[in-house]
Design a protein around this motif. Structure first.
Motif, PDB file in Angstrom:
ATOM      1  N   ASN A  31      -4.707 -17.388   5.221  1.00  0.00           N
ATOM      2  CA  ASN A  31      -5.871 -16.538   5.461  1.00  0.00           C
ATOM      3  C   ASN A  31      -7.040 -17.320   6.031  1.00  0.00           C
ATOM      4  O   ASN A  31      -7.306 -18.438   5.604  1.00  0.00           O
ATOM      5  N   LYS A  55      -5.610 -15.608  12.320  1.00  0.00           N
ATOM      6  CA  LYS A  55      -4.380 -14.885  12.685  1.00  0.00           C
ATOM      7  C   LYS A  55      -4.657 -13.543  13.359  1.00  0.00           C
ATOM      8  O   LYS A  55      -4.121 -13.250  14.412  1.00  0.00           O
ATOM      9  N   THR A  77      -7.423 -12.320  14.645  1.00  0.00           N
ATOM     10  CA  THR A  77      -8.148 -12.509  15.903  1.00  0.00           C
ATOM     11  C   THR A  77      -7.190 -12.956  17.007  1.00  0.00           C
ATOM     12  O   THR A  77      -7.229 -12.436  18.126  1.00  0.00           O
ATOM     13  N   ARG A  81      -5.162  -8.837   2.775  1.00  0.00           N
ATOM     14  CA  ARG A  81      -6.595  -8.837   3.049  1.00  0.00           C
ATOM     15  C   ARG A  81      -6.974  -7.412   3.464  1.00  0.00           C
ATOM     16  O   ARG A  81      -6.474  -6.881   4.453  1.00  0.00           O
ATOM     17  N   ASP A 111     -13.212 -25.050  19.475  1.00  0.00           N
ATOM     18  CA  ASP A 111     -14.602 -25.096  19.942  1.00  0.00           C
ATOM     19  C   ASP A 111     -15.521 -25.683  18.876  1.00  0.00           C
ATOM     20  O   ASP A 111     -16.640 -26.063  19.180  1.00  0.00           O
TER      21      ASP A 111
HETATM   22  P1  GDP Z   1      -7.053 -14.391   9.452  1.00  0.00           P
HETATM   23  O1  GDP Z   1      -7.439 -14.233   8.016  1.00  0.00           O
HETATM   24  O2  GDP Z   1      -6.173 -15.566   9.649  1.00  0.00           O
HETATM   25  O3  GDP Z   1      -6.497 -13.162  10.066  1.00  0.00           O
HETATM   26  O4  GDP Z   1      -8.411 -14.786  10.226  1.00  0.00           O
HETATM   27  P2  GDP Z   1      -9.345 -13.929  11.201  1.00  0.00           P
HETATM   28  O5  GDP Z   1      -8.615 -13.568  12.444  1.00  0.00           O
HETATM   29  O6  GDP Z   1      -9.987 -12.832  10.445  1.00  0.00           O
HETATM   30  O7  GDP Z   1     -10.419 -15.039  11.620  1.00  0.00           O
HETATM   31  C1  GDP Z   1     -11.269 -15.667  10.670  1.00  0.00           C
HETATM   32  C2  GDP Z   1     -12.578 -16.049  11.364  1.00  0.00           C
HETATM   33  O8  GDP Z   1     -12.344 -17.049  12.330  1.00  0.00           O
HETATM   34  C3  GDP Z   1     -13.228 -14.888  12.113  1.00  0.00           C
HETATM   35  O9  GDP Z   1     -14.612 -14.939  11.901  1.00  0.00           O
HETATM   36  C4  GDP Z   1     -12.882 -15.185  13.569  1.00  0.00           C
HETATM   37  O10 GDP Z   1     -13.826 -14.637  14.457  1.00  0.00           O
HETATM   38  C5  GDP Z   1     -12.909 -16.698  13.575  1.00  0.00           C
HETATM   39  N1  GDP Z   1     -12.112 -17.287  14.666  1.00  0.00           N
HETATM   40  C6  GDP Z   1     -10.833 -17.037  15.013  1.00  0.00           C
HETATM   41  N2  GDP Z   1     -10.437 -17.803  16.051  1.00  0.00           N
HETATM   42  C7  GDP Z   1     -11.504 -18.576  16.389  1.00  0.00           C
HETATM   43  C8  GDP Z   1     -11.733 -19.617  17.384  1.00  0.00           C
HETATM   44  O11 GDP Z   1     -10.870 -19.989  18.183  1.00  0.00           O
HETATM   45  N3  GDP Z   1     -12.984 -20.182  17.380  1.00  0.00           N
HETATM   46  C9  GDP Z   1     -13.963 -19.807  16.512  1.00  0.00           C
HETATM   47  N4  GDP Z   1     -15.139 -20.433  16.580  1.00  0.00           N
HETATM   48  N5  GDP Z   1     -13.765 -18.869  15.570  1.00  0.00           N
HETATM   49  C10 GDP Z   1     -12.575 -18.244  15.500  1.00  0.00           C
END
Ligand code: GDP
Length: 300
Positions: free
Chosen positions: A110, A114, A116, A141, A255
């Motif tokens: 988490n 993922k 995104t 989630r 980044d």
């Molecule tokens: P998940 O729990 O793995 O599905 O994670 P999310 O997709 O919800 O992403 C978690 C946070 O990381 C969010 O605020 C995204 O916008 C941010 N995020 C995802 N990829 C990137 C990236 O390449 N760069 C930056 N700076 N933030 C990212």
């Protein structure tokens, strides 16, 4: 390339520049080589790859004798591209085949990015003329399914979801079923990344994969890792690799870190190429990983 360079954090950018300036010293003494080694280690390149690179650089610089800045830049570029692995197949298998749509599982703990990444990837594929179905199998989630659906609506991909806390495998199954019925090219499945127990994860991911395979093969299992977590990311990678066959790595948040050397370390660890990199939160911030362009952005 300009975009890549501006998106890689300034500190990361300085990894390449720092190495180049160290190499450009008139006298390359032991201290300088140690500094070069430290620079690489600080960037999370890992011990063995760092030693190999330094060894190769030392040998080649010695053979070269007097060195012009251009020669040094070329040499460093070549060695870094080699280190990152220039010949790996980095295509994300997303093309429909006889059995039906290509199925891509997106896995990782988490918060790594993922959902995104799944959304951004859908956008790239749709822009490329593919029909895509999204499977919201991250039922752990609460907001994940909404988040994915928002991405889907934005890019023009249908999202298959289930009840909150529902069975991820059954949602994954339904998503592929829908993809077959609709004749789409690619089904992207966002999974949950609970890592509290390995058995729990193993049961869940293993089940998702098995159930999807009732329809046909899984074409890609993309492991998403957050580049800012450094060595922690490596530990996660190891656990996932024990649970499911990873076919590609997505390194997010490049980044926001100077530790881009994790690209090298994680590929060594898993023997699987980095296929995509995340360079920000925006819809356009997912790029194919291209060793030459990456190294150019590092060296500046
Ligand atoms: P998940 O729990 O793995 O599905 O994670 P999310 O997709 O919800 O992403 C978690 C946070 O990381 C969010 O605020 C995204 O916008 C941010 N995020 C995802 N990829 C990137 C990236 O390449 N760069 C930056 N700076 N933030 C990212």
């Amino acid at each position: 390339l300009v975009r890549l360079r501006s998106r890689l954090s300034r500190s990361q950018n300085s990894l390449g520049k720092g190495l180049l300036s160290l190499l450009s010293r008139e006298h390359l003494d032991e201290d300088t080589w140690e500094e070069i080694e430290e620079t690489l280690l600080t960037a999370d390149v890992g011990v063995a790859p760092t030693q190999e690179l330094v060894e190769r650089l030392r040998t080649r610089v010695k053979v070269l004798g007097t060195r012009t800045p251009d020669e040094l830049r070329g040499l460093l570029r070549e060695e870094l591209v080699e280190l990152v692995g220039k010949d790996a197949d980095r295509t994300v298998r997303s093309t429909k085949h006889e059995e039906g749509p290509a199925v891509v599982l997106v896995v990782g703990v988490n918060g790594v990015g993922k959902t995104t990444t799944t959304g951004k990837l859908a956008r790239v594929l749709v822009a490329d003329g593919r029909k895509v179905v999204l499977g919201a199998a991250d039922t752990f989630r609460a907001a994940a399914a909404d988040q994915l659906q928002t991405w889907g609506e934005r890019v023009g991909a249908r999202t298959v979801r289930g009840p909150e806390g529902g069975d991820p495998a059954s949602i994954a199954f339904d998503a592929v079923k829908e993809g077959i019925a609709e004749g789409v090219d690619t089904v992207l499945i966002d999974t949950a990344g609970r890592l509290h127990t390995k058995t729990g994860l193993m049961d869940e991911l293993g089940k998702v994969k098995r159930v999807v395979e009732k329809h046909g093969p899984v074409d890609e299992v993309l492991l998403v890792l957050d580049a800012t977590t450094g060595q922690n990311g490596l530990i996660q990678a190891r656990v996932f690799a024990e649970v499911v066959d990873i076919t590609g790595i997505v390194l997010t948040k490049l980044d926001g870190t100077a530790k881009g050397g994790i690209v090298v370390a994680v590929q060594r660890e898993l023997g699987v190429p980095v296929k995509l990199i995340g360079l920000g939160e925006g819809a356009d911030d997912l790029a194919p990983f291209e060793p030459g362009a990456f190294v150019d952005a590092l060296i500046g």
